[in-house]
Design a protein around this motif. Structure first.
Motif, PDB file in Angstrom:
ATOM      1  N   LEU A  85       0.853  -1.175   0.000  1.00 35.34           N
ATOM      2  CA  LEU A  85       0.000   0.000   0.000  1.00 35.34           C
ATOM      3  C   LEU A  85       0.890   1.226   0.000  1.00 35.34           C
ATOM      4  CD1 LEU A  85      -2.676  -1.146   2.577  1.00 35.34           C
ATOM      5  CD2 LEU A  85      -2.995  -0.851   0.128  1.00 35.34           C
ATOM      6  N   GLU A  86       0.352   2.342  -0.446  1.00 36.31           N
ATOM      7  CA  GLU A  86       1.082   3.585  -0.491  1.00 36.31           C
ATOM      8  C   GLU A  86       1.655   3.919   0.879  1.00 36.31           C
ATOM      9  OE1 GLU A  86      -0.345   7.756  -1.668  1.00 36.31           O
ATOM     10  OE2 GLU A  86      -1.326   6.349  -3.013  1.00 36.31           O
ATOM     11  N   THR A  87       2.850   4.449   0.910  1.00 36.45           N
ATOM     12  CA  THR A  87       3.436   4.840   2.191  1.00 36.45           C
ATOM     13  C   THR A  87       3.775   6.320   2.197  1.00 36.45           C
ATOM     14  OG1 THR A  87       5.617   4.180   1.401  1.00 36.45           O
ATOM     15  CG2 THR A  87       4.392   2.555   2.712  1.00 36.45           C
ATOM     16  N   ALA A  88       3.011   7.116   1.474  1.00 41.61           N
ATOM     17  CA  ALA A  88       3.260   8.547   1.393  1.00 41.61           C
ATOM     18  C   ALA A  88       3.023   9.220   2.735  1.00 41.61           C
ATOM     19  CB  ALA A  88       2.344   9.175   0.336  1.00 41.61           C
ATOM     20  N   GLU A  89       3.851  10.205   3.023  1.00 44.48           N
ATOM     21  CA  GLU A  89       3.696  10.974   4.249  1.00 44.48           C
ATOM     22  C   GLU A  89       2.744  12.128   3.977  1.00 44.48           C
ATOM     23  OE1 GLU A  89       5.011  10.443   7.330  1.00 44.48           O
ATOM     24  OE2 GLU A  89       5.686   8.543   6.494  1.00 44.48           O
ATOM     25  N   VAL A  90       1.967  12.491   4.968  1.00 45.23           N
ATOM     26  CA  VAL A  90       1.084  13.645   4.859  1.00 45.23           C
ATOM     27  C   VAL A  90       1.888  14.863   5.277  1.00 45.23           C
ATOM     28  CG1 VAL A  90      -1.026  14.701   5.724  1.00 45.23           C
ATOM     29  CG2 VAL A  90      -0.931  12.252   5.331  1.00 45.23           C
ATOM     30  N   LEU A  91       1.817  15.926   4.484  1.00 47.20           N
ATOM     31  CA  LEU A  91       2.597  17.125   4.745  1.00 47.20           C
ATOM     32  C   LEU A  91       1.947  17.990   5.815  1.00 47.20           C
ATOM     33  CD1 LEU A  91       3.439  17.950   1.036  1.00 47.20           C
ATOM     34  CD2 LEU A  91       4.899  16.838   2.720  1.00 47.20           C
ATOM     35  N   PRO A  92       2.691  18.974   6.338  1.00 53.97           N
ATOM     36  CA  PRO A  92       2.133  19.848   7.372  1.00 53.97           C
ATOM     37  C   PRO A  92       0.787  20.429   6.960  1.00 53.97           C
ATOM     38  CG  PRO A  92       4.467  20.281   7.115  1.00 53.97           C
ATOM     39  CD  PRO A  92       4.077  19.283   6.044  1.00 53.97           C
ATOM     40  N   GLY A  93      -0.054  20.589   7.949  1.00 51.15           N
ATOM     41  CA  GLY A  93      -1.429  21.022   7.697  1.00 51.15           C
ATOM     42  C   GLY A  93      -2.344  19.844   7.896  1.00 51.15           C
ATOM     43  N   GLY A  94      -2.015  18.705   7.301  1.00 53.55           N
ATOM     44  CA  GLY A  94      -2.761  17.477   7.484  1.00 53.55           C
ATOM     45  C   GLY A  94      -1.827  16.431   8.060  1.00 53.55           C
ATOM     46  N   GLU A  95      -0.835  16.936   8.793  1.00 56.05           N
ATOM     47  CA  GLU A  95       0.246  16.083   9.287  1.00 56.05           C
ATOM     48  C   GLU A  95      -0.253  14.976  10.197  1.00 56.05           C
ATOM     49  OE1 GLU A  95       4.144  16.979  11.873  1.00 56.05           O
ATOM     50  OE2 GLU A  95       3.680  18.393  10.273  1.00 56.05           O
ATOM     51  N   MET A  96       0.223  13.772   9.940  1.00 57.83           N
ATOM     52  CA  MET A  96      -0.068  12.635  10.808  1.00 57.83           C
ATOM     53  C   MET A  96       1.258  12.154  11.371  1.00 57.83           C
ATOM     54  SD  MET A  96      -3.101  10.375   9.226  1.00 57.83           S
ATOM     55  CE  MET A  96      -3.223   9.530  10.784  1.00 57.83           C
ATOM     56  N   PRO A  97       1.342  12.032  12.686  1.00 52.05           N
ATOM     57  CA  PRO A  97       2.605  11.591  13.277  1.00 52.05           C
ATOM     58  C   PRO A  97       2.925  10.147  12.918  1.00 52.05           C
ATOM     59  CG  PRO A  97       0.883  11.671  14.932  1.00 52.05           C
ATOM     60  CD  PRO A  97       0.298  12.208  13.657  1.00 52.05           C
ATOM     61  N   GLU A  98       4.204   9.833  13.010  1.00 54.44           N
ATOM     62  CA  GLU A  98       4.651   8.456  12.793  1.00 54.44           C
ATOM     63  C   GLU A  98       3.996   7.577  13.854  1.00 54.44           C
ATOM     64  OE1 GLU A  98       6.621   5.545  10.775  1.00 54.44           O
ATOM     65  OE2 GLU A  98       6.586   7.662  10.255  1.00 54.44           O
ATOM     66  N   PRO A  99       3.412   6.442  13.461  1.00 58.69           N
ATOM     67  CA  PRO A  99       2.756   5.594  14.459  1.00 58.69           C
ATOM     68  C   PRO A  99       3.748   5.131  15.523  1.00 58.69           C
ATOM     69  CG  PRO A  99       2.400   4.748  12.232  1.00 58.69           C
ATOM     70  CD  PRO A  99       3.352   5.891  12.132  1.00 58.69           C
ATOM     71  N   SER A 100       3.271   5.087  16.751  1.00 57.55           N
ATOM     72  CA  SER A 100       4.105   4.610  17.849  1.00 57.55           C
ATOM     73  C   SER A 100       4.351   3.119  17.657  1.00 57.55           C
ATOM     74  CB  SER A 100       3.400   4.856  19.177  1.00 57.55           C
ATOM     75  OG  SER A 100       2.287   3.989  19.296  1.00 57.55           O
ATOM     76  N   PRO A 101       5.346   2.566  18.338  1.00 53.45           N
ATOM     77  CA  PRO A 101       5.590   1.119  18.222  1.00 53.45           C
ATOM     78  C   PRO A 101       4.361   0.299  18.633  1.00 53.45           C
ATOM     79  CG  PRO A 101       7.432   2.192  19.328  1.00 53.45           C
ATOM     80  CD  PRO A 101       6.364   3.228  19.153  1.00 53.45           C
ATOM     81  N   ILE A 102       3.630   0.784  19.619  1.00 51.05           N
ATOM     82  CA  ILE A 102       2.443   0.049  20.059  1.00 51.05           C
ATOM     83  C   ILE A 102       1.369   0.095  18.979  1.00 51.05           C
ATOM     84  CG2 ILE A 102       0.575  -0.030  21.750  1.00 51.05           C
ATOM     85  CD1 ILE A 102       2.622   0.932  23.836  1.00 51.05           C
ATOM     86  N   LEU A 103       1.128   1.282  18.400  1.00 50.04           N
ATOM     87  CA  LEU A 103       0.129   1.388  17.340  1.00 50.04           C
ATOM     88  C   LEU A 103       0.536   0.549  16.134  1.00 50.04           C
ATOM     89  CD1 LEU A 103      -2.515   2.519  16.288  1.00 50.04           C
ATOM     90  CD2 LEU A 103      -1.273   4.555  15.540  1.00 50.04           C
ATOM     91  N   SER A 104       1.815   0.539  15.805  1.00 48.06           N
ATOM     92  CA  SER A 104       2.299  -0.296  14.697  1.00 48.06           C
ATOM     93  C   SER A 104       2.034  -1.773  14.982  1.00 48.06           C
ATOM     94  CB  SER A 104       3.789  -0.080  14.458  1.00 48.06           C
ATOM     95  OG  SER A 104       4.022   1.236  14.032  1.00 48.06           O
ATOM     96  N   ALA A 105       2.239  -2.169  16.236  1.00 44.90           N
ATOM     97  CA  ALA A 105       1.978  -3.564  16.616  1.00 44.90           C
ATOM     98  C   ALA A 105       0.490  -3.864  16.539  1.00 44.90           C
ATOM     99  CB  ALA A 105       2.506  -3.843  18.022  1.00 44.90           C
ATOM    100  N   VAL A 106      -0.356  -2.928  16.953  1.00 43.68           N
ATOM    101  CA  VAL A 106      -1.814  -3.115  16.856  1.00 43.68           C
ATOM    102  C   VAL A 106      -2.204  -3.280  15.390  1.00 43.68           C
ATOM    103  CG1 VAL A 106      -4.071  -2.003  17.182  1.00 43.68           C
ATOM    104  CG2 VAL A 106      -2.384  -1.934  19.018  1.00 43.68           C
ATOM    105  N   GLN A 107      -1.605  -2.472  14.514  1.00 42.11           N
ATOM    106  CA  GLN A 107      -1.901  -2.564  13.086  1.00 42.11           C
ATOM    107  C   GLN A 107      -1.449  -3.889  12.497  1.00 42.11           C
ATOM    108  OE1 GLN A 107       0.176   0.968  11.816  1.00 42.11           O
ATOM    109  NE2 GLN A 107      -1.703   2.186  11.796  1.00 42.11           N
ATOM    110  N   ALA A 108      -0.435  -4.502  13.087  1.00 41.04           N
ATOM    111  CA  ALA A 108       0.090  -5.769  12.576  1.00 41.04           C
ATOM    112  C   ALA A 108      -0.766  -6.965  12.983  1.00 41.04           C
ATOM    113  CB  ALA A 108       1.520  -5.975  13.059  1.00 41.04           C
TER     114      ALA A 108
END
Length: 161
Positions: A85-108
């Motif tokens: 899937l696309e891994t594009a970063e959202v630029l400032p204004g609609g900025e989304m922070p890098e997922p935390s290790p816990i959130l990344s694990a939840v997504q996995a």
């Protein structure tokens, strides 16, 4: 409840639920752009099908279920085509922070576990509310939450080692 479709009801629904639906879509998708696409598709489906809801809770449950299903469909389709899937970063204004290790694990986690964990811990729903939202038995929610926590512990333990 009145039927959906007036400008005011559309604005209310988008403003009230967009952030939550985006967070839910991100539990299944790694790309903010893909998650935004899912949320847009859910609102488009809402506008085209114009379902009649009993109350606001029914509307919210429909939106959550539809978002989870669409995000899982998109992830499965990408896996079948063996494309990331696309891994594009959202630029400032609609900025989304890098997922935390816990959130990344939840997504996995598998979808059935990540959905209940996200709704319970990130959105603050009770087990009973999750049961209603996802239309699954109460004991099933508890089991998925318990098994999801255990898998999460294992994933996080592996990351530390």
């Amino acid at each position: 409840m009145t039927s959906f479709g007036t400008d005011e009801s559309i604005r209310r629904t988008v403003a009230a639920y967009s952030p939550m639906l985006l967070r839910i879509a991100m539990t299944r998708l790694s790309s903010p752009a893909d998650a935004e696409d899912v949320v847009q598709e859910v609102f488009l489906k809402l506008l085209t099908t114009r379902p009649h809801f009993r109350d606001l809770e029914h509307e919210k449950a429909w939106l959550i279920r539809t978002t989870l299903h669409r995000a899982c469909d998109m992830a499965r389709a990408a896996e079948r085509r063996n494309l990331p899937l696309e891994t594009a970063e959202v630029l400032p204004g609609g900025e989304m922070p890098e997922p935390s290790p816990i959130l990344s694990a939840v997504q996995a986690l598998p979808a059935k576990y990540s959905a209940v964990i996200h709704l319970y811990y990130y959105e603050g729903y009770s087990i009973k509310e999750i049961s209603k939202l996802l239309q699954i038995p109460l004991p099933t929610v508890g089991t998925r939450l318990s098994r999801g926590r255990e898998r999460l512990r294992q994933l996080l333990k592996e990351d530390v080692e």
